[in-house]
Design a protein around this motif. Structure first.
Motif, PDB file in Angstrom:
ATOM      1  N   GLY A  30       2.477   2.277  -3.237  1.00  0.00           N
ATOM      2  CA  GLY A  30       1.592   2.954  -4.169  1.00  0.00           C
ATOM      3  C   GLY A  30       1.244   4.364  -3.741  1.00  0.00           C
ATOM      4  N   VAL A  31       0.828   4.524  -2.491  1.00  0.00           N
ATOM      5  CA  VAL A  31       0.317   5.811  -2.015  1.00  0.00           C
ATOM      6  C   VAL A  31       1.375   6.905  -2.100  1.00  0.00           C
ATOM      7  N   PHE A  32       2.609   6.590  -1.728  1.00  0.00           N
ATOM      8  CA  PHE A  32       3.616   7.651  -1.649  1.00  0.00           C
ATOM      9  C   PHE A  32       4.256   7.987  -2.990  1.00  0.00           C
ATOM     10  N   ASN A  33       3.806   7.317  -4.063  1.00  0.00           N
ATOM     11  CA  ASN A  33       4.099   7.848  -5.394  1.00  0.00           C
ATOM     12  C   ASN A  33       3.533   9.255  -5.520  1.00  0.00           C
ATOM     13  N   LEU A  42       0.836  -1.205   0.000  1.00  0.00           N
ATOM     14  CA  LEU A  42       0.000   0.000   0.000  1.00  0.00           C
ATOM     15  C   LEU A  42       0.870   1.254   0.000  1.00  0.00           C
ATOM     16  N   VAL A  43       1.895   1.265   0.834  1.00  0.00           N
ATOM     17  CA  VAL A  43       2.771   2.437   0.932  1.00  0.00           C
ATOM     18  C   VAL A  43       3.521   2.669  -0.378  1.00  0.00           C
ATOM     19  N   ASN A  66       1.178   3.734 -11.414  1.00  0.00           N
ATOM     20  CA  ASN A  66       1.935   3.030 -10.380  1.00  0.00           C
ATOM     21  C   ASN A  66       1.360   3.231  -8.992  1.00  0.00           C
ATOM     22  N   GLY A  67       0.816   4.420  -8.727  1.00  0.00           N
ATOM     23  CA  GLY A  67       0.242   4.673  -7.411  1.00  0.00           C
ATOM     24  C   GLY A  67      -1.055   3.934  -7.181  1.00  0.00           C
ATOM     25  N   LEU A  68      -1.960   4.022  -8.137  1.00  0.00           N
ATOM     26  CA  LEU A  68      -3.279   3.410  -7.958  1.00  0.00           C
ATOM     27  C   LEU A  68      -3.230   1.898  -8.042  1.00  0.00           C
ATOM     28  N   LYS A  69      -2.292   1.355  -8.827  1.00  0.00           N
ATOM     29  CA  LYS A  69      -2.239  -0.110  -8.946  1.00  0.00           C
ATOM     30  C   LYS A  69      -1.922  -0.760  -7.605  1.00  0.00           C
ATOM     31  N   ASN A  70      -1.071  -0.140  -6.811  1.00  0.00           N
ATOM     32  CA  ASN A  70      -0.749  -0.711  -5.503  1.00  0.00           C
ATOM     33  C   ASN A  70      -1.907  -0.595  -4.529  1.00  0.00           C
ATOM     34  N   ILE A  71      -2.668   0.490  -4.636  1.00  0.00           N
ATOM     35  CA  ILE A  71      -3.821   0.665  -3.755  1.00  0.00           C
ATOM     36  C   ILE A  71      -4.877  -0.402  -4.058  1.00  0.00           C
ATOM     37  N   ASN A  99       9.794  -2.140   7.485  1.00  0.00           N
ATOM     38  CA  ASN A  99       9.365  -2.433   6.120  1.00  0.00           C
ATOM     39  C   ASN A  99       8.503  -1.315   5.551  1.00  0.00           C
ATOM     40  N   ILE A 100       7.650  -0.747   6.382  1.00  0.00           N
ATOM     41  CA  ILE A 100       6.753   0.313   5.915  1.00  0.00           C
ATOM     42  C   ILE A 100       7.539   1.568   5.528  1.00  0.00           C
ATOM     43  N   VAL A 101       8.485   1.971   6.389  1.00  0.00           N
ATOM     44  CA  VAL A 101       9.283   3.161   6.077  1.00  0.00           C
ATOM     45  C   VAL A 101      10.210   2.883   4.890  1.00  0.00           C
ATOM     46  N   ALA A 102      10.721   1.665   4.791  1.00  0.00           N
ATOM     47  CA  ALA A 102      11.530   1.302   3.626  1.00  0.00           C
ATOM     48  C   ALA A 102      10.702   1.383   2.352  1.00  0.00           C
ATOM     49  N   ALA A 103       9.444   0.971   2.434  1.00  0.00           N
ATOM     50  CA  ALA A 103       8.551   1.073   1.276  1.00  0.00           C
ATOM     51  C   ALA A 103       8.305   2.528   0.917  1.00  0.00           C
ATOM     52  N   PHE A 104       8.223   3.402   1.921  1.00  0.00           N
ATOM     53  CA  PHE A 104       8.093   4.838   1.664  1.00  0.00           C
ATOM     54  C   PHE A 104       9.291   5.337   0.856  1.00  0.00           C
ATOM     55  N   ALA A 105      10.488   4.938   1.249  1.00  0.00           N
ATOM     56  CA  ALA A 105      11.688   5.344   0.510  1.00  0.00           C
ATOM     57  C   ALA A 105      11.696   4.726  -0.889  1.00  0.00           C
ATOM     58  N   GLY A 106      11.386   3.432  -0.960  1.00  0.00           N
ATOM     59  CA  GLY A 106      11.433   2.734  -2.247  1.00  0.00           C
ATOM     60  C   GLY A 106      10.346   3.152  -3.211  1.00  0.00           C
ATOM     61  N   SER A 107       9.259   3.712  -2.697  1.00  0.00           N
ATOM     62  CA  SER A 107       8.168   4.142  -3.589  1.00  0.00           C
ATOM     63  C   SER A 107       8.614   5.247  -4.535  1.00  0.00           C
TER      64      SER A 107
END
Length: 532
Positions: free
Chosen positions: A104-107, A101-102, A470-475, A150-158
Motif C-alpha cells: 500500500g505505502v509504496f503506491n 503494508l508495503v 489502493n495505497g490507503l486500503k493496504n495501510i 518478501n518486503i522488497v518483493a512487495a515494494f516491487a509488486g506495489s
C-alpha cells in the motif's frame, strides 16, 4: 501553484451519453465511445488493435498475480515455518503482514514516478526486481532474510496495485471498464487463492523453497512479456481532444466483443462516409514502430514537476467517492487476509490435524468466491448499467454501479459469521470452506465496483484517485491485521468475526447517500478547487 476544479477538467461530471437511438429508426441503439479516442493519432492506446490491448493488459495482470502468488501463497507453510524457525504464530504472520503494508505505502512512490516518467519504465524495472527478490527468498537461510525478501518483493509488486487499475482506463472504454476491472481484481485476488492452493501441495512434496523457485520461473517469463509487449499507455488526451473530430469511427479500434447489432460512434460526431485516401491524408501523427515502442523514455510533462506529482493526490481525499472506495476495499481485503493468516493454525493443529496440501484446498472456495465477485462487480454491473442507460434515454449515471453492492453486502457478513461460529464450535470443514468462499466474494466485487465508479467520476485524475484507494486500503488493512491474532486469541472467533460482519455492513452502507444524492454531490464537489 494554481489549483483547479474537476469541472475545468471534465464538464460531464460523470454523466455521459452512453447510447443513442440507431439511425433510420432501428430498434437497436448505437454505443457511444467514452472517452473519445484521438482522430489523428494512431498511437492513442484506445485505438490500438484489440489483441495489442489484451496482451499488454494480460502481462500487467500476470505481474499483479505473481506478486500475490509468491507472497500470499506461502500461507499454508506458515505453521511449518513457525516450527522450522522457532517463531510464534504472530511472528510468522509478519511474512504476510509487512508486505501488505508495503504494497500500500509504496503506491505513493510508484504512481507519481509513472505519471512523470511513464508507466512502461516502472513496469519493466519493477518486474525485474520482483524476479530477483524471489530468487533471494528461495535461497534464504534465516527467517529475517525470508521476511525481507518478501518486503522488497512487495515494494516491487506495489507498482501494479494502482497502476494496473489505471491501465484499464488507458486501454478500454467506459462500457468495457467494469469487466476489465473485474479481470484485474481476479488477478490480484487469484494470487492469494491459487498461490496457497498450489503451495500446499508443493510444500508437502518438495518444501516451501520450491514454491519460491516456481515463482522465479514464471516471474522471469513475465518480465520478458512486460519488456516486449507493454508499450507506454500514458497519453495526454487533452491534446488530442483539441483536434477536430472528423474521422470516421470506423477507423477507431473498438472492442472486439460488441455484437453485430450494435454500432459504435464517437460522442462528437455522427457516422460519415469517407474514403481511405482522404482519411490517410489527415493522419497527422506517424505510427510508432515496434522498436520505438520498446523505448523506456516517453518524455516528461512540461507543466509540472516530480514534487507536485507526489503531493497532488492527497487533497483528493476530500472527494466522498474516493474515501468510500478505499474504506470498502480495506474491509473487503482485511477480512479475507485474516482468514488466510489464521486458517493454517486452525486446520493444521488439533483437532483437524490436516496436512499442508489438504489445508491449501480451502482456497478453492476462495477462488470461486473471487471469480463470482469479479463477475458480479464487473460484467454484470456493465450489463446492468447498459440496460439502465437505455431506460434513461441513453444517459449513463455513475451511481448505477453502486446498486449491485447489495450482493457482497449480503454474502460477506454471512460468511464471517459462518466461519467464526464454525471455528469456535469445531464444526465440519464444510462450514469453514463455505464461509471463506462467501467472504471472498467481497474482495473482488467491492473494489471492482467502487474503483470503476471512482474512475467514472474522476477520469482526468484517475491515476491519483486509484493511488489513494489502493495505497490507503493496504495501510488500513495492515492496522487491522496486525492485531487480528491477539484479538482472536483474546475474545474468540465468534465475537471477532461477528464484529467484522457488522463493520462490513456499516462501511458498505455508507454508499447509500452516494446512490441517493450522487448527482448533487458530484455537482457540488466538481466546484471544489483542490486539484493541483
Amino acid at each position: 501553484m494554481r489549483l483547479h476544479t474537476l469541472k475545468e477538467l471534465d464538464q460531464t461530471e460523470g454523466t455521459v451519453q452512453l447510447r443513442q437511438p440507431a439511425s433510420g429508426g432501428a430498434t437497436a441503439s448505437e454505443l457511444v465511445l467514452v472517452p473519445h479516442p484521438s482522430d489523428t493519432d494512431p498511437n492513442d492506446p484506445l485505438r490500438w488493435p484489440p489483441w495489442k490491448k489484451h496482451v499488454a493488459f494480460t502481462s500487467v495482470c500476470a505481474f499483479t498475480f505473481l506478486t500475490n502468488y509468491a507472497i500470499g501463497g506461502l500461507a499454508p507453510a506458515f505453521y511449518l515455518l513457525s516450527l522450522e524457525f522457532n517463531k510464534t504464530m504472530t511472528e510468522t504472520s509478519e511474512l504476510l503482514l509487512w508486505p501488505i503494508l508495503v504494497l500500500g505505502v509504496f503506491n505513493f512512490f510508484w504512481v507519481p514516478m509513472a505519471n512523470y516518467f511513464g508507466k512502461r519504465p516502472v513496469f519493466v524495472f519493477a518486474s525485474l526486481l520482483l524476479c530477483v527478490c524471489y530468487v533471494w527468498g528461495a535461497a534464504a537461510t534465516s527467517f529475517n532474510s525470508l521476511l525481507w525478501s518478501n518486503i522488497v518483493a512487495a515494494f516491487a509488486g506495489s507498482s501494479t496495485e494502482a497502476l494496473g487499475a489505471a491501465i484499464v482506463n488507458d486501454l478500454y472504454f467506459l462500457h468495457e471498464r467494469g469487466a476489465k476491472m473485474g479481470i484485474y481484481m481476479n488477478a490480484i485476488s487469484g494470487g492469494n487463492t491459487i498461490g496457497p492452493l498450489i503451495c500446499g501441495f508443493v510444500v508437502q512434496s518438495l518444501g516451501w523453497r520450491w514454491h519460491k523457485w516456481i515463482a522465479v520461473i514464471f516471474t522471469a517469463i513475465n518480465f520478458v512479456a512486460v519488456a516486449l509487449f507493454v508499450p507506454e499507455t500514458r497519453y495526454d488526451r487533452t491534446v488530442s481532444s483539441n483536434l477536430a473530430p472528423t474521422m470516421s469511427d470506423s477507423a477507431v479500434s473498438s472492442s472486439d466483443e460488441e455484437t453485430s447489432m450494435e454500432k459504435t460512434v464517437t460522442p462528437n460526431s455522427k457516422e460519415v462516409s469517407e474514403s481511405p485516401e482522404r482519411r490517410a491524408t489527415r493522419m497527422q501523427v506517424p505510427k510508432k514502430t515496434f522498436v520505438q515502442e520498446l523505448s523506456l523514455s516517453s518524455g516528461t510533462p512540461a507543466d509540472t514537476n516530480l514534487f507536485k506529482m507526489f503531493v497532488r493526490p492527497f487533497p483528493l481525499l476530500a472527494y466522498p467517492a474516493i474515501t468510500y472506495a478505499f474504506l470498502g476495499y480495506s474491509v473487503a481485503l482485511a477480512w479475507v487476509v485474516a482468514v488466510n493468516i489464521l486458517n493454517s493454525f486452525i486446520l493444521q493443529a488439533p483437532p483437524y490435524n490436516w496436512q499442508p496440501q489438504i489445508n491449501g484446498l480451502i482456497n478453492i472456495p476462495g477462488l470461486l468466491g473471487n471469480i463470482f465477485g469479479a463477475w458480479a462487480g464487473g460484467s454484470l454491473v456493465d450489463r446492468y448499467c447498459a440496460w439502465r442507460a437505455v431506460k434513461n434515454n441513453g444517459i449513463f449515471q455513475p451511481e448505477t454501479r453502486l446498486v449491485l453492492l447489495m450482493v457482497p453486502t449480503l454474502l460477506v457478513p454471512a460468511g464471517c459469521l459462518l466461519f467464526g461460529y464454525g471455528v469456535e464450535n469445531t464444526m465440519s470443514w464444510v462450514a469453514l470452506f463455505f464461509g471463506y468462499g462467501l467472504v471472498s466474494v467481497g474482495l473482488t466485487a467491492v473494489p471492482t465496483i467502487t474503483m470503476a465508479y471512482a474512475s467514472d467520476l474522476y477520469l482526468p485524475i484517475n491515476g491519483d484517485a486509484l493511488l489513494l484507494i489502493n495505497g490507503l486500503k493496504n495501510i488500513v488493512a495492515f492496522g487491522f491485521l496486525y492485531g487480528v491474532v491477539p484479538w482472536v486469541t483474546k475474545v474468540g472467533y465468534i465475537d471477532s468475526f461477528g464484529t467484522q460482519a457488522g463493520l462490513f455492513v456499516a462501511i458498505i452502507g455508507l454508499g447509500l447517500p452516494l446512490y441517493l444524492f450522487g448527482g448533487r454531490i458530484r455537482h457540488r464537489t466538481a466546484q471544489w478547487r483542490i486539484i493541483l
